[in-house]
Design a protein around this motif. Structure first.
Motif: not given
Length: 258
Positions: A248-258
């Motif tokens: 969940a944390l990695h998904s959050f940062f992945k979406n944040k960086s888009k």
């Protein structure tokens, strides 16, 4: 500490009002170093004989506090580090609880996660209409365990349940007032600041011993919180290592960086 990394500042007024301010550029999310500085500042102000009343506030006008630092959450690799990280907010709440001075908290914008805990740790809390609140911890596989005692103490178990289970929903400042988290809500920042200043000056003019006795009464029944909050931090420190939370944390940062 530079503004880029955030800071905690203290301003002492001649009338006995001490203002403690915190800031971090990531929506006032709090890394461990800032949480320690904040807890230390509250402790020191509480033991300063020249301080009669404390105002706790954050800088900026949009977000009071977005909770814990997600950057640090991603760096946690073992239970011990996880427990120490979550003890950051526990230590701030404990500093507020043990502080012999009345703490007025100024909430000018949204409060999320640990930010709700900071508001709940106040002896009296004033906010603006923009100060919506949310406990989003379940969405990343943990829970608001450390701040739960402080929040439940203010709003009760039913409202805490709603706030926790509805993890993706913001509740309004008026909802927070109706349920006891906020004592007063104002239309805008100027009105809020005027009210905070006026109240702080009034309290500073009262008998310090009476204020200290009031503080003790306000926090009756919390003597075991030192151990309780550490236990809750241990639970969170274990859960943050779970596969669910890491993804969940990695998904959050992945979406944040888009």
């Amino acid at each position: 500490m530079s503004a880029e990394n955030g800071n905690v500042s203290i301003a002492n007024e001649p009338d006995g009002v001490t203002t403690i301010s915190f800031y971090h550029p990531a929506q006032n999310s709090m890394p461990s170093v800032l949480l320690k500085q904040l807890a230390d500042a509250i402790f020191n102000a509480g033991n300063d004989p020249d301080t009669k009343v404390i105002i706790l506030k954050s800088e900026g006008d949009r977000t009071f506090c977005a909770g814990a630092s997600f950057d640090e959450l991603l760096q946690i690799k073992d239970k011990e580090t996880g427990a120490l990280f979550f003890e950051g907010f526990a230590n701030v709440i404990s500093a507020c609880r043990q502080c012999p001075k009345i703490i007025i908290t100024r909430v000018q914008g949204k409060a999320v996660g640990g930010g709700v805990g900071l508001a709940a740790a106040a002896d009296y809390c004033l906010a603006t209409d923009a100060a919506a609140i949310k406990l989003s911890e379940l969405t990343i596989g943990i829970g608001p365990f450390v701040i739960a005692p402080a929040v439940t103490r203010k709003i009760g178990l039913s409202a805490f349940s709603q706030l926790t289970v509805r993890a993706t929903d913001f509740q309004t400042a008026q909802w927070a007032k109706q349920n006891g988290l906020y004592n007063e809500v104002y239309e805008d920042l100027a009105s809020l600041d005027a009210a905070v200043s006026e109240l702080a000056k009034k309290l500073a003019s009262y008998n310090p011993e009476a204020l200290n006795r009031l503080k003790q009464i306000l926090w009756e029944g919390t003597a075991d919180w030192g151990d309780l909050l550490k236990q809750r931090a241990t639970i969170s420190g274990e859960l943050v290592l779970s596969a669910f939370t890491q993804q969940a944390l990695h998904s959050f940062f992945k979406n944040k960086s888009k």
